[in-house]
Design a protein around this motif. Structure first.
Motif, PDB file in Angstrom:
ATOM      1  N   GLY A 170      37.512  38.331  38.651  1.00  0.00           N
ATOM      2  CA  GLY A 170      36.325  37.546  39.009  1.00  0.00           C
ATOM      3  C   GLY A 170      35.924  37.776  40.452  1.00  0.00           C
ATOM      4  O   GLY A 170      35.719  38.902  40.883  1.00  0.00           O
ATOM      5  N   VAL A 171      35.831  36.688  41.232  1.00  0.00           N
ATOM      6  CA  VAL A 171      35.429  36.822  42.641  1.00  0.00           C
ATOM      7  C   VAL A 171      36.641  36.951  43.564  1.00  0.00           C
ATOM      8  O   VAL A 171      36.502  36.861  44.774  1.00  0.00           O
ATOM      9  CB  VAL A 171      34.549  35.636  43.109  1.00  0.00           C
ATOM     10  CG1 VAL A 171      33.199  35.662  42.439  1.00  0.00           C
ATOM     11  CG2 VAL A 171      35.246  34.303  42.875  1.00  0.00           C
ATOM     12  N   HIS A 172      37.816  37.159  43.004  1.00  0.00           N
ATOM     13  CA  HIS A 172      39.027  37.266  43.832  1.00  0.00           C
ATOM     14  C   HIS A 172      39.616  38.671  43.811  1.00  0.00           C
ATOM     15  O   HIS A 172      39.474  39.395  42.823  1.00  0.00           O
ATOM     16  CB  HIS A 172      40.091  36.276  43.344  1.00  0.00           C
ATOM     17  CG  HIS A 172      39.741  34.846  43.625  1.00  0.00           C
ATOM     18  ND1 HIS A 172      39.144  34.034  42.698  1.00  0.00           N
ATOM     19  CD2 HIS A 172      39.876  34.088  44.748  1.00  0.00           C
ATOM     20  CE1 HIS A 172      38.929  32.831  43.213  1.00  0.00           C
ATOM     21  NE2 HIS A 172      39.354  32.842  44.465  1.00  0.00           N
ATOM     22  N   VAL A 173      40.290  39.024  44.905  1.00  0.00           N
ATOM     23  CA  VAL A 173      41.103  40.245  44.936  1.00  0.00           C
ATOM     24  C   VAL A 173      42.469  39.868  45.503  1.00  0.00           C
ATOM     25  O   VAL A 173      42.593  38.886  46.249  1.00  0.00           O
ATOM     26  CB  VAL A 173      40.460  41.367  45.789  1.00  0.00           C
ATOM     27  CG1 VAL A 173      39.219  41.922  45.121  1.00  0.00           C
ATOM     28  CG2 VAL A 173      40.136  40.885  47.212  1.00  0.00           C
ATOM     29  N   THR A 174      43.480  40.654  45.153  1.00  0.00           N
ATOM     30  CA  THR A 174      44.851  40.380  45.604  1.00  0.00           C
ATOM     31  C   THR A 174      45.430  41.643  46.222  1.00  0.00           C
ATOM     32  O   THR A 174      45.246  42.735  45.675  1.00  0.00           O
ATOM     33  CB  THR A 174      45.713  39.925  44.399  1.00  0.00           C
ATOM     34  OG1 THR A 174      45.086  38.780  43.808  1.00  0.00           O
ATOM     35  CG2 THR A 174      47.120  39.551  44.826  1.00  0.00           C
ATOM     36  N   ASP A 175      46.128  41.476  47.365  1.00  0.00           N
ATOM     37  CA  ASP A 175      46.680  42.669  48.022  1.00  0.00           C
ATOM     38  C   ASP A 175      48.128  42.900  47.596  1.00  0.00           C
ATOM     39  O   ASP A 175      48.690  42.126  46.811  1.00  0.00           O
ATOM     40  CB  ASP A 175      46.500  42.588  49.550  1.00  0.00           C
ATOM     41  CG  ASP A 175      47.397  41.553  50.215  1.00  0.00           C
ATOM     42  OD1 ASP A 175      48.310  41.019  49.553  1.00  0.00           O
ATOM     43  OD2 ASP A 175      47.179  41.276  51.411  1.00  0.00           O
TER      44      ASP A 175
END
Ligand code: PLP
Length: 407
Positions: free
Chosen positions: A16-21
């Protein structure tokens, strides 16, 4: 390049509108990648469509008589939704290629009409048209144009943004040398500047009077970011050529292209055998897997009415952005559709020219991924699936980050 040597942010996943590193930190992706991620991250439907195409045939040349099924399907679909009648499509690998293609086609058009002296392209201050030789030369952001020992392409004139009198003066003095005018419906990378009321109507009138082709660079504004399928629709632009990229696949595959209206088309597509040719194209023009990704992306855009959603969210988005402008450290917050720039005040930037870059780093500490526009402003261009409470969270994090770096 030196600044990121020890400070890379390496991403592993998105939803969705999130990203994870790779450290497991999750961020709200305020910029939608580089303005492109309209349908949001992690859409397995697009991955499945791309995979399915790859297992059949990943790619084949679109030169000469060759094509693949998704290439044809996407071309027909884009022609149907184009902001001009009876458009044809020429595919590229991205936006910079699309700009080169449009600029070369404009010059080729006049050359084929026996008017080779019409070589000049007119662009605008603040404009961004990619990084290829033409885009660099058309840049209205001097830092992107300078440093190459002079103009890469000489036949470019940059006029002040939103100044139709300057354009009128240029066309009256040198109209016979001008092939085309190019502009973004809303200036994007140059700082998010919407046009003055009536600007595009006047540009259209001036171009028509001087017989100059009109190119709308819709690489950011195409596919809904302004609450209409095209920026041209929102502002009543009647382009001869449209460039597109980014939102056509929401970034799931690299793809771009141009839409060509009847006037230019007739010379090359409609002519008799032996007529003029436009000898142009890229290895990956019409890439089958990229076109399959685009078809799945456009399916989502339509099925979830995401362009309407941008229009519905716009009032809350603009209102929330303008609240940030009340902070003393903020000089301006410009917003339209789902794109915004929160610009630091001249006073802050005079004392701390790196405040914008530091605010981007501080924003990450508040769980927000963004970037600067020209070092002065923070970019907001989220996926269209964002909610009103997430819009609040974006601007709250920006306020906190600006507070951190300006004390
Ligand atoms: C208006 C505009 N034109 C062209 C481009 C270049 O596109 P690409 O980076 O895909 O080459 C961009 C990229 O941001 C853009 O914003």
């Amino acid at each position: 390049m030196h600044a990121v040597a020890e400070a890379e942010i390496i991403l592993r996943s998105g939803d969705g509108v999130h990203v994870t590193d790779v450290q497991g930190r999750r961020y709200l992706d305020a910029s939608g990648g580089l303005w492109y991620c309209s349908v949001g991250h992690g859409r397995t439907e697009i991955a499945d469509a791309t995979r399915e195409q790859m297992t059949r045939i990943a790619a084949y040349s679109a030169f000469g008589p060759y094509a693949t099924e998704p290439t044809i399907q996407l071309a027909e679909r884009l022609a149907r939704i184009a902001p001009m009648d009876d458009a044809v499509v020429f595919f590229t690998s991205g936006g910079s290629d699309a700009v080169d293609t449009a600029a070369k086609l404009a010059r080729r058009y006049w050359d084929a009409q026996g008017r080779p002296e019409r070589r000049v392209l007119v662009a605008r201050t603040g404009g961004y048209h990619g990084m290829n030789a033409y885009g660099t030369s058309l840049a209205g952001i001097p830092a992107n144009r300078d440093g190459y020992g002079g103009a890469i392409i000489d036949e470019v004139v940059v006029v002040p943004r939103d100044d139709t009198e300057a354009l009128a003066a240029l066309l009256s003095a040198r109209g016979e040398e001008v092939a085309a005018f190019i502009g973004e419906p809303v200036v994007g990378a140059g700082g998010v500047y919407a046009p003055d009321a009536g600007y595009w109507q006047e540009v259209g009138r001036l171009c028509a009077d001087a017989d100059v082709l009109l190119i709308a660079d819709e690489v950011i504004s195409g596919f809904g970011r302004l609450g209409t399928m095209w920026g041209s629709e929102r502002f009543g632009i009647r382009p001869d050529i449209v460039t597109f990229a980014k939102g056509v696949t929401s970034g799931y595959q690299p793809l771009g292209g141009i839409l060509v209206g009847r006037k230019v088309q007739e010379v090359f597509w409609g002519g008799a055998p032996g007529g003029p040719l436009f000898r142009h194209g890229y290895t990956y023009s019409g890439h089958a897997a990229a076109c399959a990704a685009a078809m799945a992306n456009l399916d989502i855009l339509e099925r979830e009415s995401l362009v309407d959603r941008v229009r519905e969210l716009e009032p809350a988005f603009v209102a929330r952005a303008s609240m940030v402008a009340r902070l003393g450290a903020v000089g301006a917050a410009r917003a339209i559709g789902l794109m915004a720039a929160v610009e630091l005040s001249p006073e802050v930037l005079a004392v701390a020219p790196d405040a914008g870059e530091r605010a981007v780093v501080a924003a990450r500490e508040h769980g927000l991924m963004t970037r600067t526009l020209g070092g002065r402003a923070l970019q907001v261009s989220p996926a269209f699936v964002i909610t009103e409470s997430q819009i609040d969270a974006v601007f709250e994090a920006i306020e906190a980050a600006i507070g951190d770096v300006t004390g």
